[in-house]
Write a protein that holds these residues in place. Structure first.
Motif, PDB file in Angstrom:
ATOM      1  N   GLN A  57       0.855  -1.184   0.000  1.00  0.00           N
ATOM      2  CA  GLN A  57       0.000   0.000   0.000  1.00  0.00           C
ATOM      3  C   GLN A  57       0.896   1.240   0.000  1.00  0.00           C
ATOM      4  N   PRO A  58       0.672   2.201  -0.900  1.00  0.00           N
ATOM      5  CA  PRO A  58       1.491   3.425  -0.917  1.00  0.00           C
ATOM      6  C   PRO A  58       1.254   4.266   0.330  1.00  0.00           C
ATOM      7  N   GLN A  59       2.340   4.867   0.829  1.00  0.00           N
ATOM      8  CA  GLN A  59       2.264   5.687   2.042  1.00  0.00           C
ATOM      9  C   GLN A  59       2.856   7.074   1.840  1.00  0.00           C
ATOM     10  N   GLY A  60       2.951   7.510   0.588  1.00  0.00           N
ATOM     11  CA  GLY A  60       3.528   8.826   0.337  1.00  0.00           C
ATOM     12  C   GLY A  60       5.041   8.778   0.257  1.00  0.00           C
ATOM     13  N   ASP A  61       5.664   9.947   0.262  1.00  0.00           N
ATOM     14  CA  ASP A  61       7.119  10.019   0.149  1.00  0.00           C
ATOM     15  C   ASP A  61       7.781   9.985   1.521  1.00  0.00           C
ATOM     16  N   PHE A  62       8.989   9.464   1.531  1.00  0.00           N
ATOM     17  CA  PHE A  62       9.808   9.387   2.754  1.00  0.00           C
ATOM     18  C   PHE A  62      11.123  10.085   2.466  1.00  0.00           C
ATOM     19  N   TYR A  63      11.532  10.987   3.387  1.00  0.00           N
ATOM     20  CA  TYR A  63      12.807  11.675   3.211  1.00  0.00           C
ATOM     21  C   TYR A  63      13.913  10.822   3.804  1.00  0.00           C
ATOM     22  N   ASP A  64      14.774  10.327   2.948  1.00  0.00           N
ATOM     23  CA  ASP A  64      15.885   9.476   3.356  1.00  0.00           C
ATOM     24  C   ASP A  64      17.084  10.363   3.662  1.00  0.00           C
ATOM     25  N   GLU A  65      17.412  10.518   4.950  1.00  0.00           N
ATOM     26  CA  GLU A  65      18.513  11.389   5.352  1.00  0.00           C
ATOM     27  C   GLU A  65      19.855  10.854   4.879  1.00  0.00           C
ATOM     28  N   TYR A  80      13.993  12.313  -1.379  1.00  0.00           N
ATOM     29  CA  TYR A  80      12.721  11.669  -1.104  1.00  0.00           C
ATOM     30  C   TYR A  80      12.609  10.375  -1.920  1.00  0.00           C
ATOM     31  N   ALA A  81      11.965   9.370  -1.299  1.00  0.00           N
ATOM     32  CA  ALA A  81      11.743   8.103  -1.981  1.00  0.00           C
ATOM     33  C   ALA A  81      10.316   7.634  -1.689  1.00  0.00           C
ATOM     34  N   PRO A  82       9.662   7.012  -2.655  1.00  0.00           N
ATOM     35  CA  PRO A  82       8.307   6.495  -2.421  1.00  0.00           C
ATOM     36  C   PRO A  82       8.303   5.421  -1.337  1.00  0.00           C
ATOM     37  N   ARG A  83       7.402   5.581  -0.381  1.00  0.00           N
ATOM     38  CA  ARG A  83       7.298   4.635   0.733  1.00  0.00           C
ATOM     39  C   ARG A  83       6.020   3.817   0.586  1.00  0.00           C
ATOM     40  N   PHE A  84       6.136   2.528   0.904  1.00  0.00           N
ATOM     41  CA  PHE A  84       5.003   1.618   0.843  1.00  0.00           C
ATOM     42  C   PHE A  84       4.951   0.802   2.127  1.00  0.00           C
TER      43      PHE A  84
END
Length: 323
Positions: A211-219, A224-228
């Motif tokens: 399930q898609p969960q929006g973008d995640f900022y990978d420090e 940003y990367a798509p998070r699921f």
């Protein structure tokens, strides 16, 4: 003699630790802790049955000599005698530094050795392969007995417990170099047919629900990367997958054992997991060297099940359990 021997042992420990810290060699903390336990045990036994009784005997002999001297002087009518043996007796009974820093440390080192070998072991996350579940700098605890009790150093299982399940996060000795510990998620167990093609995971022909969960900022990568949310069995966990990023899967030269169990195509890889082995992947799917590249994890390489972040000095909100 003993003080010089102890100084040499501490010097060897310092050289080993410095070389490990500076990267001249890969240290083995389990072996080091075992050696320290054995060495401090030897000192503790020597202190208990030889050195301490010898000091007590010397102190008692000094007291007896002083008593005899005072008695002889008393017969001569001398009642006031200079000197006090109490301070000298205390010095005789005092434990020398080389015993204080060996035998004195044995109970602590033994407790750490038993706790780390059979119950829980701490690890630090060194890379971003498990983002978003685990971040660089997370200090985690690993349950050492969840999958069975193993003898330290030789890693031989003596008591069977649970088997790893799909979705478990495990720490294991890297099959390519067993001196190094890795952490990944179990995605397939013995007998499974696992496929990862076009950035989709399938187990025995069934796609893992996402399930898609929006973008995640990978420090770590500062982007940003798509998070699921992916579900493996009863475990729902986060993953990072970039559908726009092309991935090329090739087996590493070190992938030797059961290499014929895997088939590589332009779209991905498909493997049949052999008995006694596990297929593992990082949650950061586009930034993880895992079973897709170097093969399967043997059961004997498993260290334990990771289950909680006990500290992150840069973000205290990270403390807690995870899936």
């Amino acid at each position: 003699m003993m003080s010089a021997l102890t100084a040499v042992l501490y010097g060897a420990l310092l050289v080993y630790g410095a070389g490990w810290w500076l990267g001249y060699w890969i240290g083995n903390f389990s072996l080091l802790l075992f050696v320290l336990t054995v060495v401090t045990l030897a000192y503790w036994l020597a202190e208990r049955f030889k050195f301490a009784p010898a000091r007590v005997a010397a102190a008692e002999a000094l007291t007896a000599q002083d008593t005899q001297r005072r008695a002889e002087l008393g017969k001569m009518g001398i009642s006031q005698v200079d000197g006090n043996v109490d301070s000298a007796r205390e010095r005789l009974l005092m434990q020398p530094w080389w015993l204080d820093w060996t035998a004195g440390l044995f109970p602590v080192i033994l407790a750490v050795f038993l706790l780390r070998s059979f119950l829980f072991e701490p690890f630090k996350i060194p890379s971003g392969s498990m983002v978003p579940t685990l971040l660089v700098g997370d200090l985690i605890l690993v349950n050492k007995f969840h999958y069975g009790v193993r003898l330290p150093v030789i890693n031989t299982k003596i008591i069977q417990n649970n088997d790893p399940k799909r979705g478990d996060v495990i720490v294991f000795r890297y099959p390519v170099d067993t001196r190094v510990d890795y952490i990944k998620r179990v995605v397939a167990i013995p007998g499974d047919e696992v496929t990862y093609t076009n950035q989709q995971l399938a187990i025995n022909g069934q796609l893992a629900p996402v399930q898609p969960q929006g973008d995640f900022y990978d420090e770590d990568s500062m982007r940003y990367a798509p998070r699921f949310t992916e579900k493996l069995g009863a475990v729902a966990h986060g993953i990072l997958v970039d559908p726009k990023r092309a991935s090329i899967y090739r087996p590493m030269e070190s992938f030797v054992n059961f290499r014929d169990n895997c088939r590589y195509t332009a779209e991905g890889v498909s493997c049949k997991v052999p008995a006694g082995h596990y297929f593992v992947m990082g949650d950061n799917r586009d930034n993880s060297q895992d079973s897709r590249y170097w093969g399967f994890v043997p059961d004997e390489n498993i260290v334990g099940r990771a289950f909680m972040v006990w500290m992150n000095f840069g973000n205290l909100r990270r403390i807690g359990s995870f899936d």
